[in-house]
Design an enzyme around this catalytic site. Sequence first.
Site, short mmCIF file in Angstrom:
data_model
loop_
_atom_site.label_atom_id
_atom_site.label_comp_id
_atom_site.label_asym_id
_atom_site.label_seq_id
_atom_site.Cartn_x
_atom_site.Cartn_y
_atom_site.Cartn_z
N LYS A 106 -7.76 5.95 -11.28
CA LYS A 106 -7.74 4.59 -11.92
C LYS A 106 -9.14 3.94 -12.04
O LYS A 106 -10.05 4.51 -10.83
CB LYS A 106 -7.00 3.62 -11.04
CG LYS A 106 -6.95 3.52 -9.70
CD LYS A 106 -8.00 2.49 -9.21
CE LYS A 106 -8.25 2.51 -7.61
NZ LYS A 106 -9.69 1.78 -7.47
N ASP A 120 -3.19 1.40 -2.92
CA ASP A 120 -3.27 1.77 -4.42
C ASP A 120 -2.22 3.02 -4.93
O ASP A 120 -2.09 3.23 -6.04
CB ASP A 120 -4.80 2.55 -4.67
CG ASP A 120 -5.84 1.71 -4.52
OD1 ASP A 120 -5.70 0.38 -4.62
OD2 ASP A 120 -6.97 2.06 -4.53
O1 C5P Z 1 -4.38 0.62 1.79
P1 C5P Z 1 -5.71 1.79 2.11
O2 C5P Z 1 -5.12 2.79 3.10
O3 C5P Z 1 -6.07 2.15 0.98
O4 C5P Z 1 -6.87 0.76 2.71
C1 C5P Z 1 -7.98 1.46 3.13
C2 C5P Z 1 -8.78 0.51 3.83
O5 C5P Z 1 -9.34 -0.48 3.03
C3 C5P Z 1 -7.94 -0.18 4.75
O6 C5P Z 1 -7.75 0.21 6.21
C4 C5P Z 1 -8.74 -1.69 4.86
O7 C5P Z 1 -9.95 -1.55 5.66
C5 C5P Z 1 -9.48 -1.80 3.60
N1 C5P Z 1 -8.58 -2.59 2.65
C6 C5P Z 1 -8.51 -4.04 2.66
N2 C5P Z 1 -7.84 -4.84 2.05
C7 C5P Z 1 -7.17 -4.18 0.98
C8 C5P Z 1 -7.22 -2.88 0.77
C9 C5P Z 1 -7.78 -2.13 1.62
O8 C5P Z 1 -9.37 -4.50 3.62
N3 C5P Z 1 -6.14 -5.13 0.22
#
Ligand code: C5P
Length: 324
Positions: free
Chosen positions: A29, A157
């Site tokens: 994406k 995501d």
């Molecule tokens: O949800 P995901 O594992 O993809 O997120 C990875 C990192 O990105 C999280 O641990 C956080 O530090 C950051 N993040 C965030 N806010 C979001 C999505 C991700 O701070 N909405």
Amino acid sequence: MRRPPAATNVRSVLSALPRNSVRVQAPGKINLLLRVGAPGADGFHPLATVFQAVSLYEDLIAIPAPDFAVRFGGSVDVSGLSTDDSNLAVRAARALAAHSRVPNGVHMQIEKHVPIAGGMGGGSADAAAALVACNELWGTELDRHHLHELAASLGSDVPFSLTGGTAIGLGRGDDVSQVLTTGRLHWVLVTAEHGLSTPAVYRELDRMREAGEAPPAPDVVSVDVALLHALRSGDAAALAPTLHNDLQAAAISLAPALGEVLEQGMDAGALAGIVSGSGPTLAFLVPGTDAAHEVRVSLAVAGHQTHKVHGPVHGARVVDNEHS
Ligand code: C5P
């Protein structure tokens, strides 16, 4: 001599497949819009984003097994990927098995084409592909709603990788609703040799905001109406000025060369250029396939790795089912 990454040809793998296997493709994406609020108590940042699934796919083959395993090949260097229980595809398969209380395992072969740590949701696509493949392989018959819940527990995501198309993402980006679009958008992607860590890019944005090096976090994040209108009318020229990513300044701060490449793409005739997600992949919007070719050639001559893709495309779905 250094061994090349375990690149395998999907067709040769397929020809050797047992009858009861499932093949799933899941897209990478780009974010057409990414507005980021101040982090909440859980450390996550509230988002208002618009995702578009593009025609660069992860290709997963799942075979029933008594235990869980994953192997990688493909067109990107997969040598640094973990294949143990911390791998997101393995976690996805285990989560589905636990949720559905099935004793099954799975062996997965993933051909990766979405850049790793590139801001294009490649790991999320692997997890979405694993969920769809195991749901089919094990006959667990979880509906989209329950798959979505499992997906959200794996990463922000992952739900969008299931849905695909073009969608607004709210909350952590996991509250997904489809957006009406017309026609096909053409993109030239520039991928970087080294990835960026998503948490590090969010931290850099927080630091820059604190230091006054970036505009302060908005109180409320929302999706711009002009962007939705441009998507609905399929007007790439109208869409171009509405593309925006709050993480872009932070990604450029951590990888300053990105700023120059953005300028090179614009000089080559792109309508707009933007960092995808937390970067470092860059997405250049172009008016059509001829312009895509010209922008690609200019960027390739400057030494960059490029891909021509289009969007929107479908989310994770079964493309071959030898399951009897
Ligand atoms: O949800 P995901 O594992 O993809 O997120 C990875 C990192 O990105 C999280 O641990 C956080 O530090 C950051 N993040 C965030 N806010 C979001 C999505 C991700 O701070 N909405």
